[in-house]
Write a protein that holds these residues in place. Structure first.
Motif, short mmCIF file in Angstrom:
data_model
loop_
_atom_site.label_atom_id
_atom_site.label_comp_id
_atom_site.label_asym_id
_atom_site.label_seq_id
_atom_site.Cartn_x
_atom_site.Cartn_y
_atom_site.Cartn_z
N ALA B 1 -4.90 -11.19 -21.04
CA ALA B 1 -4.54 -11.60 -19.69
C ALA B 1 -4.67 -10.41 -18.75
O ALA B 1 -4.41 -9.27 -19.12
CB ALA B 1 -3.12 -12.14 -19.65
N GLN B 2 -5.09 -10.71 -17.55
CA GLN B 2 -5.26 -9.64 -16.58
C GLN B 2 -3.92 -9.16 -16.09
O GLN B 2 -2.98 -9.94 -15.93
CB GLN B 2 -6.09 -10.15 -15.41
CG GLN B 2 -6.48 -9.06 -14.44
CD GLN B 2 -7.50 -9.55 -13.43
OE1 GLN B 2 -7.97 -10.65 -13.51
NE2 GLN B 2 -7.83 -8.72 -12.46
N SER B 3 -3.81 -7.85 -15.82
CA SER B 3 -2.58 -7.29 -15.27
C SER B 3 -2.90 -6.17 -14.31
O SER B 3 -3.97 -5.57 -14.36
CB SER B 3 -1.66 -6.79 -16.39
OG SER B 3 -2.26 -5.68 -17.04
N VAL B 4 -1.95 -5.90 -13.42
CA VAL B 4 -2.08 -4.82 -12.45
C VAL B 4 -0.84 -3.96 -12.55
O VAL B 4 0.28 -4.49 -12.49
CB VAL B 4 -2.24 -5.38 -11.02
CG1 VAL B 4 -2.24 -4.25 -10.01
CG2 VAL B 4 -3.52 -6.20 -10.91
N THR B 5 -1.04 -2.66 -12.69
CA THR B 5 0.08 -1.74 -12.83
C THR B 5 0.07 -0.73 -11.70
O THR B 5 -0.92 -0.01 -11.50
CB THR B 5 0.01 -0.98 -14.17
OG1 THR B 5 0.01 -1.93 -15.24
CG2 THR B 5 1.21 -0.06 -14.33
N GLN B 6 1.15 -0.69 -10.95
CA GLN B 6 1.32 0.35 -9.94
C GLN B 6 2.26 1.38 -10.54
O GLN B 6 3.40 1.08 -10.88
CB GLN B 6 1.85 -0.24 -8.64
CG GLN B 6 0.80 -1.13 -7.98
CD GLN B 6 1.24 -1.67 -6.64
OE1 GLN B 6 1.35 -2.87 -6.45
NE2 GLN B 6 1.48 -0.79 -5.69
N ILE B 102 -3.60 -11.45 -8.97
CA ILE B 102 -2.51 -10.90 -9.75
C ILE B 102 -2.02 -9.66 -9.01
O ILE B 102 -2.83 -8.76 -8.73
CB ILE B 102 -2.95 -10.51 -11.17
CG1 ILE B 102 -3.61 -11.70 -11.86
CG2 ILE B 102 -1.76 -9.99 -11.97
CD1 ILE B 102 -2.70 -12.88 -12.08
N PHE B 103 -0.74 -9.59 -8.71
CA PHE B 103 -0.19 -8.49 -7.93
C PHE B 103 0.52 -7.48 -8.83
O PHE B 103 1.13 -7.83 -9.85
CB PHE B 103 0.81 -9.00 -6.90
CG PHE B 103 0.18 -9.63 -5.70
CD1 PHE B 103 -0.16 -10.97 -5.69
CD2 PHE B 103 -0.09 -8.88 -4.56
CE1 PHE B 103 -0.76 -11.56 -4.59
CE2 PHE B 103 -0.68 -9.45 -3.44
CZ PHE B 103 -1.01 -10.79 -3.46
N GLY B 104 0.46 -6.21 -8.42
CA GLY B 104 1.31 -5.21 -9.01
C GLY B 104 2.72 -5.33 -8.45
O GLY B 104 2.97 -6.13 -7.54
N ALA B 105 3.64 -4.54 -8.98
CA ALA B 105 5.05 -4.63 -8.59
C ALA B 105 5.33 -3.99 -7.23
O ALA B 105 6.42 -4.14 -6.71
CB ALA B 105 5.94 -4.01 -9.66
N GLY B 106 4.35 -3.28 -6.69
CA GLY B 106 4.54 -2.68 -5.38
C GLY B 106 4.97 -1.22 -5.46
O GLY B 106 5.62 -0.79 -6.42
#
Lengths: 116, 113
Positions: B1-6, B102-106
């Motif tokens: 699954a795709q993910s984004v990490t800030q 898909i958004f990162g947590a900011g």
């Protein structure tokens, strides 16, 4: 220069009430989205639509429902509000060009919902 | 699954200093990347986007980002920040069609005088 409008901006209401959050866009976009955002957290997609009479559930399970009877209008409804529904709800829209094209999403200013 | 990490939840910085907000994504397919800014009590505003082409992308308000496929990163930079840049910044990715982001947590950028 907002072309996507959400009303109300803020809503405080008691448990058990039926709520409809309004979202309208004037850009003629086919795609529209609803996101839920808790304070300091990322956005989670709860509903989206590819066009009139098209609605799909997003990645985050939600007890809300949506409808898309007109291109410009994408309301979200909670039949019986509960405190767990307290959150910010953001509506967005984007242009559809082709299946493999990801055009930017334009966001409204959000509705901050508090259920007592 | 795709993910984004800030990688940073908060970044404090003094006015006129440079800043970098880091973002990594995971995807096995072609990816489209975005940075959005959110000011208090407002929705998200698009800062810049990478869809294809040049890996250095320039956006609004003096921000730019560089797409690095080998490191799966899309870091946001500004050479000199202003007090008005204080906001929450979100990195987002989409793969394939249908615009599902898909958004990162900011990352909360706090610019101090």
């Amino acid at each position: 220069e907002a072309d996507i409008y959400q009303t109300p901006r803020y809503l405080v209401i008691g448990t058990g009430k039926k709520i409809t959050l309004e979202c309208s866009q004037t850009m003629g976009h086919d795609k529209m989205y609803w996101y839920q955002q808790d304070p300091g957290m990322e956005l989670h997609l709860i509903h989206y639509s590819y066009g009139v009479n098209s609605t799909e559930k997003g990645d985050l399970s939600s007890e809300s429902t949506v409808s898309r009877i007109r291109t410009e209008h994408f309301p979200l409804t909670l039949e019986s509000a509960r405190p767990s529904h307290t959150s910010q709800y953001l509506c967005a829209s984007s242009e559809y060009r082709d299946r493999d094209s990801n055009q930017p999403q334009h966001f409204g200013d959000g509705t901050r919902l508090s259920i007592l | 699954a795709q993910s984004v990490t800030q990688l940073d939840s908060q970044v404090p910085v003094f006015e006129e200093a440079p800043v970098e907000l880091r973002c990594n994504y995971s995807s096995s397919v072609s990816v489209y990347l975005f940075w959005y800014v959110q000011y208090p009590n407002q929705g998200l505003q698009l800062l810049l986007k990478y869809l294809s082409g040049s890996t250095l992308v320039k956006g609004i308000n003096g921000f730019e980002a560089e797409f690095n496929k080998s490191q799966t990163s899309f870091h946001l930079r500004k050479p000199s920040v202003h007090i008005s840049d204080t906001a929450e910044y979100f990195c987002a990715a989409a793969s394939g069609g249908y615009n599902k982001l898909i958004f990162g947590a900011g990352t909360r950028l706090a610019v101090h005088p």
